[in-house]
Enzyme design. Structure first.
Site, PDB file in Angstrom:
ATOM      1  N   ILE A  17      59.553   6.865  95.672  1.00  0.00           N
ATOM      2  CA  ILE A  17      58.181   7.064  96.154  1.00  0.00           C
ATOM      3  C   ILE A  17      58.075   6.844  97.664  1.00  0.00           C
ATOM      4  O   ILE A  17      56.981   6.832  98.223  1.00  0.00           O
ATOM      5  CB  ILE A  17      57.179   6.134  95.416  1.00  0.00           C
ATOM      6  N   GLY A  18      59.212   6.667  98.295  1.00  0.00           N
ATOM      7  CA  GLY A  18      59.153   6.525  99.756  1.00  0.00           C
ATOM      8  C   GLY A  18      60.543   6.333 100.333  1.00  0.00           C
ATOM      9  O   GLY A  18      61.378   5.674  99.721  1.00  0.00           O
ATOM     10  N   ASP A 138      50.992  -5.123 111.257  1.00  0.00           N
ATOM     11  CA  ASP A 138      51.290  -3.704 111.043  1.00  0.00           C
ATOM     12  C   ASP A 138      50.248  -3.061 110.129  1.00  0.00           C
ATOM     13  O   ASP A 138      50.569  -2.260 109.247  1.00  0.00           O
ATOM     14  CB  ASP A 138      52.704  -3.524 110.467  1.00  0.00           C
ATOM     15  N   ASP A 178      53.278  -4.165 102.690  1.00  0.00           N
ATOM     16  CA  ASP A 178      54.322  -4.162 103.723  1.00  0.00           C
ATOM     17  C   ASP A 178      54.182  -5.342 104.687  1.00  0.00           C
ATOM     18  O   ASP A 178      53.627  -5.216 105.779  1.00  0.00           O
ATOM     19  CB  ASP A 178      54.328  -2.858 104.502  1.00  0.00           C
TER      20      ASP A 178
HETATM   21  C1  LIG Z   1      56.040   4.122  99.945  1.00  0.00           C
HETATM   22  N1  LIG Z   1      55.302   3.431  98.905  1.00  0.00           N
HETATM   23  C2  LIG Z   1      54.548   4.039  97.942  1.00  0.00           C
HETATM   24  C3  LIG Z   1      53.995   3.063  97.114  1.00  0.00           C
HETATM   25  C4  LIG Z   1      53.152   3.360  95.932  1.00  0.00           C
HETATM   26  C5  LIG Z   1      51.745   3.665  96.364  1.00  0.00           C
HETATM   27  O1  LIG Z   1      51.078   4.232  95.270  1.00  0.00           O
HETATM   28  C6  LIG Z   1      54.444   1.796  97.579  1.00  0.00           C
HETATM   29  C7  LIG Z   1      54.246   0.457  97.204  1.00  0.00           C
HETATM   30  C8  LIG Z   1      54.856  -0.556  97.950  1.00  0.00           C
HETATM   31  C9  LIG Z   1      55.708  -0.281  99.063  1.00  0.00           C
HETATM   32  C10 LIG Z   1      56.423  -1.320  99.814  1.00  0.00           C
HETATM   33  C11 LIG Z   1      56.201  -1.444 101.188  1.00  0.00           C
HETATM   34  C12 LIG Z   1      56.891  -2.410 101.934  1.00  0.00           C
HETATM   35  C13 LIG Z   1      57.777  -3.292 101.315  1.00  0.00           C
HETATM   36  C14 LIG Z   1      58.033  -3.160  99.958  1.00  0.00           C
HETATM   37  C15 LIG Z   1      57.354  -2.171  99.222  1.00  0.00           C
HETATM   38 CL1  LIG Z   1      57.715  -2.060  97.552  1.00  0.00          CL
HETATM   39  C16 LIG Z   1      55.905   1.059  99.430  1.00  0.00           C
HETATM   40  C17 LIG Z   1      55.268   2.068  98.703  1.00  0.00           C
HETATM   41  C18 LIG Z   1      54.443  -1.814  97.331  1.00  0.00           C
HETATM   42  O2  LIG Z   1      54.736  -2.965  97.703  1.00  0.00           O
HETATM   43  N2  LIG Z   1      53.643  -1.527  96.264  1.00  0.00           N
HETATM   44  C19 LIG Z   1      53.490  -0.191  96.147  1.00  0.00           C
HETATM   45  O3  LIG Z   1      52.804   0.344  95.282  1.00  0.00           O
END
Ligand SMILES: Cn1cc(CCO)c2c3c(c(-c4ccccc4Cl)cc21)C(=O)NC3=O
Length: 290
Positions: A17-18, A138, A178
């Site tokens: 998802i990213g 951020d 994040d």
């Molecule tokens: C790119 N991306 C897409 C998502 C889902 C949104 O519907 C997402 C998440 C996270 C994070 C995330 C950000 C920074 C550090 C760790 C995580 Cl798991 C990144 C996410 C997070 O911590 N929780 C998420 O849902």
């Protein structure tokens, strides 16, 4: 590998998802509890490197911050196979950045009521972070995640809303995520976030009131949600935004709300409201008409 990693043995990976220079984020089901989690897997930084410091600060921040309805919940973190892994709450509604892009492609705008709901919820999350002696550094649309009410994530809607969240459980819940740039307010080791959202005092290394830098970034985040064009990363446009010249918005906002948004972006950081003041601001608290 012959030995399954903890990641492979405990989780079923559903989709990526990213992806970023940091690594990748996956939507996973934990085999044991059947719940969804967002798991970030990044190359383990060199022992003793500044990147290791950053990775550890993210985990420390989550550990210190505990649970709050408007902060993405942390479950676990570990290292294996030269990777750092962090397991967070999965927010099923994408990021605020996704929602802004979707509105734009559909030629729609967030209504003033929706903007007030967004500002109030993120202010509650920031009040909690700042109240814990930390700053995010951020804040931006891609770091604010959305849970739709019918979320089936582990945290679920079972969680009681923060008592200072006077509104009934909202249709949409915004969560600050994040924590990779989080640092302590008083002994800051500042790792600057996205330059588009950076307050000018932080660029000038004035760390005297870092919570106000989060408020500034929240102000720019609100401008984008209100339909402002993409933000400059540098140059004259970057500076004029920080001298109080705000872009035209594609919608007329009520004067009280417009001046509240302008106060978030005041060049004089002492004039910006604190998250605590935002949480009890009448403009955000009045019952929505109609
Ligand atoms: C790119 N991306 C897409 C998502 C889902 C949104 O519907 C997402 C998440 C996270 C994070 C995330 C950000 C920074 C550090 C760790 C995580 Cl798991 C990144 C996410 C997070 O911590 N929780 C998420 O849902």
């Amino acid at each position: 590998a012959l030995m399954l990693s903890r990641y492979e043995s405990e989780f079923l990976e559903l989709e990526c998802i990213g992806v970023g220079e940091f690594g990748a984020v996956y939507k996973c089901v934990k085999r044991l509890d059947g719940c969804l989690y967002a798991i970030k897997r990044s190359r383990r930084p060199l022992a003793g490197s500044s990147n290791e410091q950053l990775a550890l600060k993210e985990v420390y921040a989550h550990a210190v911050l505990g649970h709050h309805p408007h902060v993405v919940r942390y479950y676990s973190a570990w290292a294996e196979d030269h990777h750092m892994i962090i397991q967070n709450e999965y927010c099923d509604g994408g990021s605020l950045n996704d929602a802004i892009l979707k509105k734009e492609t559909q030629g729609e705008l967030f209504s003033e009521a929706e903007l007030k709901d967004l500002l109030l919820q993120v202010s509650m999350g920031l009040k909690y972070i700042h109240g814990s002696g930390l700053v995010h550094l951020d804040i931006k649309p891609s770091n604010i995640f959305i849970c739709k009410r019918s979320g089936t994530s582990a945290a679920g809607e079972g969680e009681s809303e923060e008592e200072d969240d006077g509104s009934a459980s909202a249709a949409v819940i915004y969560k600050i995520g994040d924590l990779g740039h989080v640092t302590s307010t008083n002994s800051p080791q500042v790792e600057e976030g996205d330059s588009r959202f950076l307050a000018s005092e932080v660029l000038q290394e004035d760390y005297s009131q870092l919570p106000k830098a989060d408020i500034f970034a929240l102000g720019l985040t609100m401008l984008l949600a209100a339909g402002a064009p993409p933000l400059p990363q540098n140059g004259d446009a970057w500076h004029s935004l920080r001298q109080g010249q705000l872009p035209e918005l594609p919608q007329e906002l009520s004067p009280p709300f417009k001046s509240l948004l302008q106060s978030l972006l005041d060049p004089d950081l002492t004039k910006r409201p604190t998250a605590k003041e935002l949480c009890k601001h009448t403009v955000l608290r009045e019952e929505r008409t109609g």
